[in-house]
Design a protein around this motif. Structure first.
Motif, PDB file in Angstrom:
ATOM      1  N   ASP A 251       0.829  -1.199   0.000  1.00  0.00           N
ATOM      2  CA  ASP A 251       0.000   0.000   0.000  1.00  0.00           C
ATOM      3  C   ASP A 251       0.867   1.254   0.000  1.00  0.00           C
ATOM      4  N   HIS A 252       0.261   2.377   0.370  1.00  0.00           N
ATOM      5  CA  HIS A 252       0.955   3.663   0.302  1.00  0.00           C
ATOM      6  C   HIS A 252       2.154   3.754   1.243  1.00  0.00           C
ATOM      7  N   ARG A 253       2.267   2.816   2.176  1.00  0.00           N
ATOM      8  CA  ARG A 253       3.361   2.875   3.148  1.00  0.00           C
ATOM      9  C   ARG A 253       4.680   2.336   2.601  1.00  0.00           C
ATOM     10  N   VAL A 254       4.656   1.746   1.414  1.00  0.00           N
ATOM     11  CA  VAL A 254       5.889   1.238   0.804  1.00  0.00           C
ATOM     12  C   VAL A 254       5.991   1.748  -0.626  1.00  0.00           C
ATOM     13  N   ASP A 255       7.224   1.861  -1.097  1.00  0.00           N
ATOM     14  CA  ASP A 255       7.463   2.298  -2.476  1.00  0.00           C
ATOM     15  C   ASP A 255       7.606   1.123  -3.431  1.00  0.00           C
ATOM     16  N   ALA A 256       7.970  -0.033  -2.917  1.00  0.00           N
ATOM     17  CA  ALA A 256       8.253  -1.200  -3.747  1.00  0.00           C
ATOM     18  C   ALA A 256       6.983  -1.738  -4.404  1.00  0.00           C
ATOM     19  N   GLU A 257       7.198  -2.492  -5.472  1.00  0.00           N
ATOM     20  CA  GLU A 257       6.074  -3.096  -6.194  1.00  0.00           C
ATOM     21  C   GLU A 257       6.027  -4.607  -6.019  1.00  0.00           C
ATOM     22  N   THR A 258       6.953  -5.167  -5.244  1.00  0.00           N
ATOM     23  CA  THR A 258       6.957  -6.597  -4.956  1.00  0.00           C
ATOM     24  C   THR A 258       7.165  -6.801  -3.462  1.00  0.00           C
ATOM     25  N   VAL A 259       6.756  -7.974  -2.976  1.00  0.00           N
ATOM     26  CA  VAL A 259       6.959  -8.290  -1.568  1.00  0.00           C
ATOM     27  C   VAL A 259       8.446  -8.272  -1.232  1.00  0.00           C
ATOM     28  N   ARG A 260       9.245  -8.856  -2.117  1.00  0.00           N
ATOM     29  CA  ARG A 260      10.691  -8.887  -1.859  1.00  0.00           C
ATOM     30  C   ARG A 260      11.265  -7.470  -1.752  1.00  0.00           C
ATOM     31  N   GLY A 261      10.852  -6.607  -2.659  1.00  0.00           N
ATOM     32  CA  GLY A 261      11.313  -5.233  -2.610  1.00  0.00           C
ATOM     33  C   GLY A 261      10.851  -4.507  -1.365  1.00  0.00           C
ATOM     34  N   ALA A 262       9.609  -4.798  -0.932  1.00  0.00           N
ATOM     35  CA  ALA A 262       9.092  -4.149   0.272  1.00  0.00           C
ATOM     36  C   ALA A 262       9.827  -4.628   1.518  1.00  0.00           C
ATOM     37  N   VAL A 263      10.175  -5.911   1.562  1.00  0.00           N
ATOM     38  CA  VAL A 263      10.953  -6.422   2.695  1.00  0.00           C
ATOM     39  C   VAL A 263      12.308  -5.721   2.746  1.00  0.00           C
ATOM     40  N   ARG A 264      12.935  -5.555   1.613  1.00  0.00           N
ATOM     41  CA  ARG A 264      14.232  -4.881   1.592  1.00  0.00           C
ATOM     42  C   ARG A 264      14.101  -3.434   2.086  1.00  0.00           C
ATOM     43  N   GLU A 265      13.019  -2.776   1.725  1.00  0.00           N
ATOM     44  CA  GLU A 265      12.777  -1.422   2.222  1.00  0.00           C
ATOM     45  C   GLU A 265      12.759  -1.393   3.744  1.00  0.00           C
ATOM     46  N   GLN A 266      12.103  -2.389   4.333  1.00  0.00           N
ATOM     47  CA  GLN A 266      12.018  -2.438   5.804  1.00  0.00           C
ATOM     48  C   GLN A 266      13.395  -2.671   6.420  1.00  0.00           C
ATOM     49  N   ILE A 267      14.189  -3.528   5.785  1.00  0.00           N
ATOM     50  CA  ILE A 267      15.540  -3.775   6.297  1.00  0.00           C
ATOM     51  C   ILE A 267      16.363  -2.491   6.248  1.00  0.00           C
ATOM     52  N   GLU A 268      16.291  -1.791   5.141  1.00  0.00           N
ATOM     53  CA  GLU A 268      17.059  -0.553   5.000  1.00  0.00           C
ATOM     54  C   GLU A 268      16.580   0.512   5.986  1.00  0.00           C
ATOM     55  N   GLY A 269      15.315   0.438   6.379  1.00  0.00           N
ATOM     56  CA  GLY A 269      14.771   1.406   7.332  1.00  0.00           C
ATOM     57  C   GLY A 269      15.178   1.161   8.771  1.00  0.00           C
ATOM     58  N   LEU A 270      15.788   0.015   9.043  1.00  0.00           N
ATOM     59  CA  LEU A 270      16.206  -0.286  10.413  1.00  0.00           C
ATOM     60  C   LEU A 270      17.184   0.746  10.959  1.00  0.00           C
ATOM     61  N   SER A 271      18.015   1.308  10.111  1.00  0.00           N
ATOM     62  CA  SER A 271      19.034   2.253  10.585  1.00  0.00           C
ATOM     63  C   SER A 271      18.414   3.483  11.232  1.00  0.00           C
ATOM     64  N   ARG A 272      17.162   3.795  10.905  1.00  0.00           N
ATOM     65  CA  ARG A 272      16.484   4.941  11.521  1.00  0.00           C
ATOM     66  C   ARG A 272      15.822   4.565  12.836  1.00  0.00           C
ATOM     67  N   GLN A 273      15.461   3.286  12.984  1.00  0.00           N
ATOM     68  CA  GLN A 273      14.757   2.837  14.183  1.00  0.00           C
ATOM     69  C   GLN A 273      15.687   2.385  15.303  1.00  0.00           C
ATOM     70  N   LEU A 274      16.758   1.710  14.943  1.00  0.00           N
ATOM     71  CA  LEU A 274      17.595   1.059  15.946  1.00  0.00           C
ATOM     72  C   LEU A 274      18.233   2.028  16.938  1.00  0.00           C
ATOM     73  N   PRO A 275      18.656   3.233  16.532  1.00  0.00           N
ATOM     74  CA  PRO A 275      19.196   4.139  17.554  1.00  0.00           C
ATOM     75  C   PRO A 275      18.219   4.395  18.694  1.00  0.00           C
ATOM     76  N   ARG A 276      16.949   4.543  18.371  1.00  0.00           N
ATOM     77  CA  ARG A 276      15.931   4.743  19.423  1.00  0.00           C
ATOM     78  C   ARG A 276      15.938   3.595  20.415  1.00  0.00           C
ATOM     79  N   ASP A 277      15.925   2.366  19.918  1.00  0.00           N
ATOM     80  CA  ASP A 277      15.832   1.203  20.800  1.00  0.00           C
ATOM     81  C   ASP A 277      17.113   0.991  21.600  1.00  0.00           C
ATOM     82  N   VAL A 278      18.253   1.131  20.933  1.00  0.00           N
ATOM     83  CA  VAL A 278      19.533   0.934  21.612  1.00  0.00           C
ATOM     84  C   VAL A 278      19.735   1.984  22.698  1.00  0.00           C
TER      85      VAL A 278
END
Length: 382
Positions: A251-278
């Motif tokens: 949906d609108h929350r991802v830019d990718a057009e495939t599940v594989r591409g959307a999963v990769r987007e989430q992996i790449e987005g970890l760098s923005r989330q992990l500092p908060r948790d750590v």
């Protein structure tokens, strides 16, 4: 330079990774100063900040310190991008991307892919656990934290309000696993007290980040009080293995057009989330332990074939198949809510904001409430 300026990995390993441009050298992440450079791993698992006012673009020395592992230590902190290298004497303008996330071909044999992932998860558990007896698990009753608990054989702690989904899910999962469980029951005043601490530690006051961080802080606080010095979490599993509904819906929350591409987007987005948790976990005096973020697991996850990711019937299919080797089926297959909702922290923080006069008609009313709590706490400390 001393090796103590590097966090998360030995200097020799990082030097080799620099020379070979190896993004996955077998660590659980690293950042800091190595010789005359600042480095941060490809996934951004260790936070690293530079001070925007510490140096000028022509390399003229400014005030110290120029960099730190936490934002509160700097006047004008800026997060160093994941995979970046920068000269210590000009860390802001001199940043360059050195490591990028690999794009390996998927393993065509599903059984082989599952075996590889299972071995990687076991390797990661051994590496980050290291036989330590002072680790506790932030346990929600979902498959991610349950598998961490089995890998590390560590005590289980769940946090939430008494009627929350996470507390009930953790109780039933712990019973199915034959494990004891410590329940950290929350009260509204816990959120009022902890929200400024979380905001100060992370440098973030926006509602979503604070809602996610508060359960981590409050469970970590209890775990530290009970004498542990590390908190194990299931972070990364949803991103690496296709745990989010949006990667299937595309949906609108991802830019990718495939599940594989959307999963990769989430992996790449970890760098923005992990500092908060750590930063949140460290602010309680604990070190974070995240087995699923180890290089071995990341490498195996990137090679999972599409049928082992997610579809309309099941999310994190490959990961769950590994989990069934360790966990009762009812735990390995269950879904869970995001921690801010499962713990009811988001609901209660919203209620507190409205009680304090920050009505929902006000834009970003919870963020404004958190900012007011931080201002009051800072005023009291001055």
């Amino acid at each position: 330079m001393t090796e103590s300026n590097l966090c998360g990995a030995e200097a020799a390993i990082v030097r080799d990774a620099l020379e070979c441009r190896d993004p996955l050298p077998g660590t659980a992440g690293f950042a800091g100063q190595l010789d005359d450079s600042l480095v941060r791993d490809v996934l951004g698992r260790v936070p690293l900040f530079v001070d925007a006012g510490a140096t000028t673009t022509d390399g003229t020395a400014g005030h110290d310190p120029a960099w730190a592992f936490e934002p509160a230590a700097l006047d004008d902190p800026r997060l160093v991008p994941a995979g970046a290298v920068a000269p210590v004497d000009d860390p802001l303008a001199g940043q360059r991307s050195h490591w990028t996330l690999p794009s390996p071909d998927p393993e065509p044999d599903q059984d082989a892919a599952i075996d590889t992932l299972a071995n990687a998860i076991r390797t990661a558990g051994d590496a980050v656990g290291g036989g330590r007896r002072d680790v506790a698990v932030a346990f929600s009753g979902g498959v991610d934290s349950a598998l961490v608990a089995e890998l590390l054989d560590a005590p289980l702690y769940v946090v939430g309000f008494p009627d929350s989904h996470d507390v009930e899910a953790a109780r039933t999962a712990a019973e199915a696993m034959g494990r004891d469980l410590t329940v950290v029951e929350l009260k509204p005043e816990d959120l009022e007290r902890a929200a400024p601490e979380v905001a100060r530690a992370t440098g973030r006051t926006n509602a979503m980040d604070v809602q996610i961080a508060l359960p981590l802080y409050l469970v970590g606080e209890r775990v530290a009080a009970d004498g542990f010095d590390a908190l194990a979490v299931g972070q990364g599993a949803d991103e690496l293995f296709g745990g989010y509904e949006k990667v299937v819906r595309l949906d609108h929350r991802v830019d990718a057009e495939t599940v594989r591409g959307a999963v990769r987007e989430q992996i790449e987005g970890l760098s923005r989330q992990l500092p908060r948790d750590v930063l949140t976990i460290r602010s309680t005096g604990l070190e974070p332990v995240a087995p699923f973020l180890h290089d071995a697991v990341l490498e195996a996850a990137l090679r999972l074939p599409d049928p082992l990711l997610a579809d309309d019937d099941e999310r994190k299919r490959g990961f769950r198949r590994v989990a069934t080797r360790y966990l009762p089926a009812e735990v390995a297959t269950r879904d869970k809510k995001a921690v801010q909702y499962g713990s009811l922290v988001a609901r209660e923080l919203d209620r507190l904001a409205r009680q304090a006069g920050y009505k929902r008609r006000i834009d970003d009313h919870v963020t404004k409430y958190v900012e007011s709590l931080l201002e009051d706490a800072d005023a009291r400390s001055d």
